[in-house]
Design a protein around this motif. Structure first.
Motif, PDB file in Angstrom:
ATOM      1  N   TRP A 174       0.839  -1.207   0.000  1.00  0.00           N
ATOM      2  CA  TRP A 174       0.000   0.000   0.000  1.00  0.00           C
ATOM      3  C   TRP A 174       0.872   1.254   0.000  1.00  0.00           C
ATOM      4  CZ3 TRP A 174      -0.537   3.927   3.658  1.00  0.00           C
ATOM      5  CH2 TRP A 174      -1.672   4.740   3.544  1.00  0.00           C
ATOM      6  N   ILE A 175       1.943   1.243   0.786  1.00  0.00           N
ATOM      7  CA  ILE A 175       2.852   2.387   0.869  1.00  0.00           C
ATOM      8  C   ILE A 175       3.632   2.560  -0.432  1.00  0.00           C
ATOM      9  CG2 ILE A 175       4.947   3.218   2.022  1.00  0.00           C
ATOM     10  CD1 ILE A 175       3.789   1.819   4.580  1.00  0.00           C
ATOM     11  N   LEU A 176       4.164   1.457  -0.963  1.00  0.00           N
ATOM     12  CA  LEU A 176       4.950   1.527  -2.190  1.00  0.00           C
ATOM     13  C   LEU A 176       4.112   2.042  -3.361  1.00  0.00           C
ATOM     14  CD1 LEU A 176       7.712   1.007  -3.460  1.00  0.00           C
ATOM     15  CD2 LEU A 176       6.985  -1.356  -3.907  1.00  0.00           C
ATOM     16  N   GLU A 177       2.857   1.645  -3.405  1.00  0.00           N
ATOM     17  CA  GLU A 177       1.968   2.109  -4.475  1.00  0.00           C
ATOM     18  C   GLU A 177       1.764   3.625  -4.419  1.00  0.00           C
ATOM     19  OE1 GLU A 177      -1.505  -0.169  -3.758  1.00  0.00           O
ATOM     20  OE2 GLU A 177      -0.686  -2.027  -4.617  1.00  0.00           O
ATOM     21  N   ARG A 178       1.887   4.212  -3.241  1.00  0.00           N
ATOM     22  CA  ARG A 178       1.719   5.660  -3.092  1.00  0.00           C
ATOM     23  C   ARG A 178       3.025   6.419  -3.296  1.00  0.00           C
ATOM     24  NH1 ARG A 178      -2.078   2.963  -1.536  1.00  0.00           N
ATOM     25  NH2 ARG A 178      -4.184   3.751  -1.153  1.00  0.00           N
ATOM     26  N   MET A 179       4.131   5.685  -3.365  1.00  0.00           N
ATOM     27  CA  MET A 179       5.428   6.303  -3.621  1.00  0.00           C
ATOM     28  C   MET A 179       5.821   6.227  -5.095  1.00  0.00           C
ATOM     29  SD  MET A 179       7.947   5.059  -0.579  1.00  0.00           S
ATOM     30  CE  MET A 179       7.764   5.582   1.117  1.00  0.00           C
ATOM     31  N   GLU A 216      -0.034  12.973   2.192  1.00  0.00           N
ATOM     32  CA  GLU A 216      -0.050  13.223   3.635  1.00  0.00           C
ATOM     33  C   GLU A 216      -0.220  11.930   4.428  1.00  0.00           C
ATOM     34  OE1 GLU A 216      -2.444  15.890   6.960  1.00  0.00           O
ATOM     35  OE2 GLU A 216      -3.513  14.692   5.470  1.00  0.00           O
ATOM     36  N   GLU A 217      -0.941  10.961   3.865  1.00  0.00           N
ATOM     37  CA  GLU A 217      -1.200   9.722   4.604  1.00  0.00           C
ATOM     38  C   GLU A 217       0.090   8.957   4.911  1.00  0.00           C
ATOM     39  OE1 GLU A 217      -3.961   7.466   2.287  1.00  0.00           O
ATOM     40  OE2 GLU A 217      -2.871   7.832   0.436  1.00  0.00           O
ATOM     41  N   LEU A 218       1.183   9.242   4.180  1.00  0.00           N
ATOM     42  CA  LEU A 218       2.454   8.582   4.468  1.00  0.00           C
ATOM     43  C   LEU A 218       3.229   9.275   5.585  1.00  0.00           C
ATOM     44  CD1 LEU A 218       3.762   7.446   0.963  1.00  0.00           C
ATOM     45  CD2 LEU A 218       2.302   6.247   2.596  1.00  0.00           C
ATOM     46  N   SER A 219       2.686  10.347   6.117  1.00  0.00           N
ATOM     47  CA  SER A 219       3.290  10.981   7.291  1.00  0.00           C
ATOM     48  C   SER A 219       2.666  10.486   8.583  1.00  0.00           C
ATOM     49  CB  SER A 219       3.150  12.503   7.200  1.00  0.00           C
ATOM     50  OG  SER A 219       1.782  12.885   7.251  1.00  0.00           O
ATOM     51  N   ASN A 220       1.722   9.573   8.475  1.00  0.00           N
ATOM     52  CA  ASN A 220       1.063   8.999   9.645  1.00  0.00           C
ATOM     53  C   ASN A 220       2.034   8.077  10.389  1.00  0.00           C
ATOM     54  OD1 ASN A 220      -0.542   7.686  11.500  1.00  0.00           O
ATOM     55  ND2 ASN A 220      -1.857   6.685   9.980  1.00  0.00           N
ATOM     56  N   TYR A 310      -5.819  10.776   7.498  1.00  0.00           N
ATOM     57  CA  TYR A 310      -4.816  11.543   6.772  1.00  0.00           C
ATOM     58  C   TYR A 310      -5.233  11.603   5.309  1.00  0.00           C
ATOM     59  CZ  TYR A 310      -1.686  11.207  10.810  1.00  0.00           C
ATOM     60  OH  TYR A 310      -1.143  11.297  12.059  1.00  0.00           O
ATOM     61  N   SER A 311      -5.002  12.726   4.679  1.00  0.00           N
ATOM     62  CA  SER A 311      -5.419  12.931   3.293  1.00  0.00           C
ATOM     63  C   SER A 311      -4.578  12.079   2.335  1.00  0.00           C
ATOM     64  CB  SER A 311      -5.272  14.402   2.920  1.00  0.00           C
ATOM     65  OG  SER A 311      -5.429  14.576   1.521  1.00  0.00           O
ATOM     66  N   PRO A 312      -5.208  11.525   1.289  1.00  0.00           N
ATOM     67  CA  PRO A 312      -4.447  10.792   0.272  1.00  0.00           C
ATOM     68  C   PRO A 312      -3.768  11.723  -0.738  1.00  0.00           C
ATOM     69  CG  PRO A 312      -6.768  10.744  -0.271  1.00  0.00           C
ATOM     70  CD  PRO A 312      -6.661  11.448   1.047  1.00  0.00           C
ATOM     71  N   ASP A 313      -4.003  13.020  -0.626  1.00  0.00           N
ATOM     72  CA  ASP A 313      -3.431  13.974  -1.575  1.00  0.00           C
ATOM     73  C   ASP A 313      -1.967  14.260  -1.242  1.00  0.00           C
ATOM     74  OD1 ASP A 313      -5.909  14.216  -2.835  1.00  0.00           O
ATOM     75  OD2 ASP A 313      -6.533  15.822  -1.456  1.00  0.00           O
TER      76      ASP A 313
END
Length: 381
Positions: A174-179, A216-220, A310-313
């Motif tokens: 999930w994290i890698l897909e957002r990076m 922003e959700e990756l700063s959680n 946390y926002s996905p943006d």
């Protein structure tokens, strides 16, 4: 399992008496570098003259393991292979061939049960082994060495990997897909000195993602295990030799690494590869207090505030993130200063994570030198 729990650093605390037993003393409070990086006989940056193909950096750790095994210094290497399930996931292994040592190349940025293979080494009655692990593994190993006679009779060498920001295994994809634009082809990743995440792909290309442009959700803080957010030994201070990258100069077409020789065993491990290294002195300005202070309020606030969502943006557009990263890589801390910044950033973040989210662990987990560093910044304890 019960033995690991009894020796766990989250039961016994970080460093302190363990560091004193290994080196005969604690860190010198008047030595700011030792306070951050731990006790070492020597520190320098280097790369292999003939880098190993497919190594994440130039391959210093893998080469040391090779030479230790080939020379008979050790009979096996306790390390990790990549899981068949996911190339970023780990599989503990006792490597007893050069091919098995080769297969351990590359980081696995999730929690990894390295010491599980220690049982295999004991069952096989090996007398000399090399253990490659993160700080939490080396802490537990040092405790094991004191508690169990069968390990006291074993010659154990250790290579420490600097380690922070591992993520929850079940959240990694999930994290890698957002990076990444191509998570399916990613094979190596690291937060680098240019304030970007470098993601290497199977075709050899490197995707660079500005840290400031992540969603922003990756700063959680919740995407990281509590154990990693409670870590106070980023640079693996109980290993015989630590090999990382933080203080190394970032240059095109080079993969310099940062080496810290801590013990006489670490010196012996380094001697195995000395002739194969191109060595460089540490570079960069030490002072980065102003740079740290620009971020402390945000760090403390994010550890104290437990947001419901946390926002996905993205925080800022990617092109702006690249511009910010470039500006900081030009004007921000470099070399030894970047290592200073990175260590202090994580010590501050983790102190306030524990203070606000696990306050009952504060006196157990936090080494004395961490509070001294916080006082340098006039931060509340």
């Amino acid at each position: 399992m019960q033995e690991s729990i009894q020796s766990c650093v989250f039961k016994n605390g970080w460093l302190g008496k363990r560091e004193k037993k290994l080196f005969g003393r604690e860190r010198k409070p008047d030595n700011p570098e030792e306070m951050r990086f731990g006790i070492a006989q020597e520190r320098f940056t280097a790369q292999l003259k003939n880098p190993l193909p497919d190594a994440q950096w130039s391959g210093i750790i893998t080469t040391i393991a090779h030479r230790a095994f080939e020379s008979g210094m050790v009979e096996g290497v306790v390390t990790l292979h990549r899981s068949e399930e996911n190339r970023f996931f780990s599989q503990p292994v006792l490597a007893m061939t050069t091919e098995e040592i080769d297969a351990s190349r590359g980081n696995k940025p999730v929690l990894s049960p390295v010491l599980r293979s220690l049982q295999t080494a004991v069952r096989k009655k090996l007398k000399k082994i090399l253990v490659i692990g993160a700080a939490c593994h080396i802490h537990v190993l040092r405790d094991f060495q004191e508690r169990f006679p069968y390990l006291q009779n074993m010659e154990i060498y250790t290579i420490g990997i600097p380690c922070v920001d591992n993520v929850q295994r079940n959240q990694f994809n999930w994290i890698l897909e957002r990076m990444s634009k191509s998570p399916g082809t990613a094979c190596h990743m690291e937060f680098m000195q240019d304030f970007r995440i470098h993601i290497k792909h199977t075709d050899g290309t490197v995707e660079k993602v500005p840290f400031f442009s992540l969603p922003e959700e990756l700063s959680n803080p919740g995407i990281f295990p509590e154990s990693c957010m409670g870590c106070f030994d980023y640079l693996n201070s109980l290993s015989d030799i630590t090999v990382g990258y933080l203080a190394a100069k970032l240059l095109p077409d080079q993969n310099r690494q940062w080496v810290m020789v801590r013990t006489e065993k670490g010196r012996k491990l380094l001697d195995l590869v000395n002739d194969e290294l191109t060595r460089y002195p540490e570079e960069g300005k030490w002072e980065c207090k102003k740079f740290i202070l620009q971020n402390t309020e945000r760090i403390i606030s994010s550890m104290k505030e437990q947001k419901a969502s946390y926002s996905p943006d993205r925080k800022i557009p990617v092109w702006v993130g690249h511009l910010l990263s470039w500006m900081l890589s030009m004007s921000g801390p470099k070399g030894i200063g970047f290592a200073h910044y990175s260590v202090d950033f994580h010590l501050i973040r983790h102190y306030y994570y524990v203070k606000y989210r696990c306050p009952e662990q504060l006196t157990v987990l936090v080494p004395r030198h961490v509070r001294s560093i916080l006082q340098e910044y006039d931060l509340p304890l």
